[in-house]
Enzyme design. Structure first.
Site, PDB file in Angstrom:
ATOM      1  CE  LYS A  81      -0.830  -0.044   5.036  1.00 36.21           C
ATOM      2  NZ  LYS A  81      -0.286   1.211   5.505  1.00 36.21           N
ATOM      3  CG  ASP A  82       3.415   2.146   2.914  1.00 35.62           C
ATOM      4  OD1 ASP A  82       2.251   2.599   3.024  1.00 35.62           O
ATOM      5  OD2 ASP A  82       4.053   1.671   3.874  1.00 35.62           O
ATOM      6  NE  ARG A 129      -7.083   3.725   2.765  1.00 36.04           N
ATOM      7  CZ  ARG A 129      -7.448   2.962   3.804  1.00 36.04           C
ATOM      8  NH1 ARG A 129      -8.708   2.598   3.946  1.00 36.04           N
ATOM      9  NH2 ARG A 129      -6.566   2.566   4.695  1.00 36.04           N
ATOM     10  NE  ARG A 130      -6.230   2.927   7.798  1.00 40.13           N
ATOM     11  CZ  ARG A 130      -4.989   2.571   8.074  1.00 40.13           C
ATOM     12  NH1 ARG A 130      -4.208   3.385   8.762  1.00 40.13           N
ATOM     13  NH2 ARG A 130      -4.519   1.403   7.675  1.00 40.13           N
ATOM     14  NE  ARG A 147       3.622  10.301  10.345  1.00 43.44           N
ATOM     15  CZ  ARG A 147       4.725  10.947   9.958  1.00 43.44           C
ATOM     16  NH1 ARG A 147       4.721  12.260   9.856  1.00 43.44           N
ATOM     17  NH2 ARG A 147       5.827  10.295   9.681  1.00 43.44           N
ATOM     18  NE  ARG A 153       1.000   5.278  13.331  1.00 43.29           N
ATOM     19  CZ  ARG A 153       0.613   5.487  12.085  1.00 43.29           C
ATOM     20  NH1 ARG A 153      -0.575   5.095  11.689  1.00 43.29           N
ATOM     21  NH2 ARG A 153       1.396   6.094  11.219  1.00 43.29           N
ATOM     22  CB  CYS A 241       0.739   7.892  -0.996  1.00 39.49           C
ATOM     23  SG  CYS A 241       1.486   6.477  -1.809  1.00 39.49           S
TER      24      CYS A 241
END
Length: 313
Positions: A81-82, A129-130, A147, A153, A241
């Site tokens: 995804k990155d 997106r989230r 971050r 996190r 991205c």
């Protein structure tokens, strides 16, 4: 070839991924020695600003790619995804591994799912997106930037800085973190469409026949089909991205493919979404075709506004 070097970031998840691929390669190729070259990337160094404001996820790849170009490594292991949809000259997306759970997950010490979050609950995510999809589902929530690596996190969640945070299910599973937090809720694809390639590892390689032959055995056919559709959809939209795009393709038991996609403004006030079932034989074209349908509905203008909105923050 009896030695191969993997360029990797130093985060716990990146090291897990690289060590996993190292173990598989050494098992598949008796006599092959695989070592890791750990590199601190710009994305790892800058922790006080949102990813979208400092150049997006490509920041995690650039230095790894430069190390490969200099001959300091032959491959790099990435969360797919990155990985941007265009590869630099001289490097190839040589293999895509079998996919882990592609869904996002909501983690909380108090609340078991999205619906149980109270009004004005603080939700942490660094993903536009989230954020877009949570805002669309629950405009009454407060979304704050989050971050740091996975451990950081989760620590911020446990310290009460957030009521819930959203991470990729694949990372939680790979790091065996299901018990780290009281509630881990895998978010259904109906509630939140993942990022292109989420859950799969992409193996980036120098263009060398011997290296490519070794790496080819890591390839998973279904992952390649699914992520080809997803990456083509994003590429056709010129969606790097930094813009809010969710797209997911899943090969079904009958051999057909389910494709879901969403894009829009980060605050969830305007979105375009669609889903369809398509034949596996069309997998090379369906991503671009679906993107063109979105473009006809104004997707490019919407994404330009999304980018401008983030630039003003």
């Amino acid at each position: 070839m009896n030695k191969l070097t993997i360029a990797t970031r130093g985060s716990k998840l990146a090291l897990w991924q690289s060590n996993h691929i190292k173990a598989v390669l050494e098992e598949q190729n008796p006599g092959l020695e695989v070592d890791l070259n750990i590199i601190v990337t710009t994305g790892d160094r800058i922790q006080d600003r949102g990813l979208s404001t400092i150049g997006g996820k490509g920041l995690f790849l650039k230095e790894l790619e430069e190390a490969m170009m200099r001959g300091e490594a032959q491959i790099a292991v990435h969360s797919l995804k990155d990985v941007p949809t265009e590869m630099p000259d001289g490097l190839l997306l040589a293999a895509i591994t079998e996919r882990e759970d592609c869904r996002d997950a909501l983690l909380s010490e108090k609340y078991s799912n999205i619906n149980s979050l109270p009004k004005k609950a603080v939700v942490g995510t660094s993903s536009l997106r989230r954020r877009m999809q949570i805002e669309k589902l629950r405009p009454d929530l407060i979304i704050k930037d989050l971050r740091g690596n996975v451990d950081t996190r989760i620590r911020k969640l446990k310290e009460g800085e957030f009521d819930a945070i959203i991470l990729a299910s694949a990372g939680i599973n790979r790091l065996s973190l299901l018990d780290a937090v009281k509630h881990v809720y895998p978010i259904s694809l109906e509630e939140m469409i993942p990022s292109m390639g989420q859950g799969a590892l992409g193996i980036e390689s120098i263009n060398d026949d011997e290296v490519l032959k070794i790496v080819a055995r890591l390839e998973d056919e279904y992952s390649r089909i699914e992520t080809t559709i997803e990456r083509a959809f994003v590429d056709e939209l010129d969606g790097g991205c930094q813009v809010p795009i969710g797209v997911n393709a899943s090969v079904l038991e009958d051999g057909n493919i389910s494709v879901k996609a969403i894009l829009g403004l980060p605050d969830g006030t305007e979105v375009l979404s669609d889903s369809k079932i398509t034949s596996k034989k069309d997998y090379k074209s369906v991503g671009r075709d679906m993107a063109q349908e979105f473009i006809a509905k104004g997707a490019k203008e919407l994404l330009a506004r999304a980018e401008a909105m983030m630039g003003n923050e």
